[in-house]
Design an enzyme around this catalytic site. Sequence first.
Site, PDB file in Angstrom:
ATOM      1  N   LEU A  10       0.844  -1.194   0.000  1.00 19.14           N
ATOM      2  CA  LEU A  10       0.000   0.000   0.000  1.00 19.14           C
ATOM      3  C   LEU A  10       0.878   1.242   0.000  1.00 19.14           C
ATOM      4  O   LEU A  10       1.602   1.500   0.958  1.00 19.14           O
ATOM      5  CB  LEU A  10      -0.920   0.020   1.227  1.00 19.14           C
ATOM      6  CG  LEU A  10      -2.214  -0.787   1.174  1.00 19.14           C
ATOM      7  CD1 LEU A  10      -3.002  -0.581   2.458  1.00 19.14           C
ATOM      8  CD2 LEU A  10      -3.051  -0.394  -0.031  1.00 19.14           C
ATOM      9  N   MET A  35       5.795   0.624   2.631  1.00 22.17           N
ATOM     10  CA  MET A  35       7.255   0.574   2.593  1.00 22.17           C
ATOM     11  C   MET A  35       7.845   1.977   2.662  1.00 22.17           C
ATOM     12  O   MET A  35       7.524   2.829   1.837  1.00 22.17           O
ATOM     13  CB  MET A  35       7.722  -0.104   1.304  1.00 22.17           C
ATOM     14  CG  MET A  35       7.447  -1.582   1.236  1.00 22.17           C
ATOM     15  SD  MET A  35       7.895  -2.277  -0.385  1.00 22.17           S
ATOM     16  CE  MET A  35       6.394  -1.945  -1.311  1.00 22.17           C
ATOM     17  N   CYS A 100      14.459  -0.760  -8.615  1.00 18.65           N
ATOM     18  CA  CYS A 100      13.654  -0.713  -7.396  1.00 18.65           C
ATOM     19  C   CYS A 100      12.642  -1.848  -7.373  1.00 18.65           C
ATOM     20  O   CYS A 100      12.418  -2.477  -6.333  1.00 18.65           O
ATOM     21  CB  CYS A 100      12.941   0.633  -7.316  1.00 18.65           C
ATOM     22  SG  CYS A 100      11.948   0.859  -5.830  1.00 18.65           S
ATOM     23  N   GLY A 124      -0.093  -2.471  -7.136  1.00 19.80           N
ATOM     24  CA  GLY A 124      -1.019  -1.790  -8.034  1.00 19.80           C
ATOM     25  C   GLY A 124      -0.464  -1.600  -9.426  1.00 19.80           C
ATOM     26  O   GLY A 124      -0.940  -0.728 -10.164  1.00 19.80           O
ATOM     27  N   CYS A 196      11.856   6.700  -8.012  1.00 14.50           N
ATOM     28  CA  CYS A 196      11.175   5.715  -7.180  1.00 14.50           C
ATOM     29  C   CYS A 196      11.479   5.927  -5.707  1.00 14.50           C
ATOM     30  O   CYS A 196      12.639   5.915  -5.294  1.00 14.50           O
ATOM     31  CB  CYS A 196      11.617   4.313  -7.610  1.00 14.50           C
ATOM     32  SG  CYS A 196      10.892   2.974  -6.651  1.00 14.50           S
TER      33      CYS A 196
END
Length: 375
Positions: A10, A35, A100, A124, A196
């Site tokens: 999430l 994260m 990443c 996602g 990222c």
Amino acid sequence: MNNSTVIVGLSGGVDSSVAALLLKNQGYKVVGLFMKNWEDDDDDDYCSSKQDLLDAVSVADKIGIDIEVVNFSKEYKEKVFSEFINEIKSGKTPNPDILCNSEIKFSAFLNHAISMGADKIATGHYAQIKEADGLYSLLKADDSTKDQSYFLYRLNQHQLSKSLFPLGNLLKKDVREIAKKEGLHNSDKKDSTGICFIGERPFTEFLNKYIENSPGPIKDEHGKILGEHIGLMFYTLGQRQGLGIGGSKTSNGEPWFVAEKSIKENILIVAQGHAHPLLFKDGLIAKKPHWIHEALPEKHWVYGAKTRYRESDAPCEIDMIKDDSVEIFFGQKQWAITPGQSVVVYESNVCLGGAIIECAIDKAQVPFPEKIVAS
């Protein structure tokens, strides 16, 4: 009822939120995991991790799932950011999102999720996974405008076998509609961009914290000095904006583009006009090839490849030079092939894998089939 446990990454954005919602509605036992992967200057105006965490917690509460927070900043700095900086220093334009994904989201995160008792992880991402006879394939998403398989080409069989992409068969507009219908507060939240996990920052200002810049001349193809660059690391091939040579255009109306970077001489070479020959090459040599089915594709003319995310697949032929590099030639010359970026190879909608571009090359005469050249 599906009793499998899925840990969903999430991020606080609408895509991962809807992914978690869909899986919960399908009967999975869903747990959210936020994260945190960047701690440097975490309190400045450009870092949105605090707000992202609040959004993720709010979504978890709304859809009725637990959420945990894990810090992978050490792994990110060692395995992703250090490589990013090293590539920048060498004059290349790396894509940290790809590294990443393979090193953090589908390695450190996956391992952590398994230690929590997860059967699968989910994100996602807009992509699809198909399994046949124990072999996993990575496919493009149904929404071609959002497909993210390009960023996932370094995933291996184990990572794909443990992953779910619930949004792969949905359009982005439908994802937002689902979020709005279910009352998720982030249904209209802007998609994240930038590096990222680091976010949207002024690139020059950010890199200056980690790399000492070295100004030098900007020259045209004939060696005429047009201006001064602020350091080759701040430029990428095909770049048009920010060159500082009389604006972006000359008196004849044609804009200037970055065509080459001479690292040894610290010279930025520019070419005038998008169609300038210096900007086009027949093919490329790339390093660190990774094939999702763990084998080099056979040499024939049904492949397409892209050398940057927003490009269309271009017909190509693949040749292995040695174990750690690959040579790819295209049916038509490609524009601004950029060292450090990734070339990703497809067969129809199946992502076969890819490699990191080392250099662009020309070939005097390539015996491409006529139907390929004409396409």
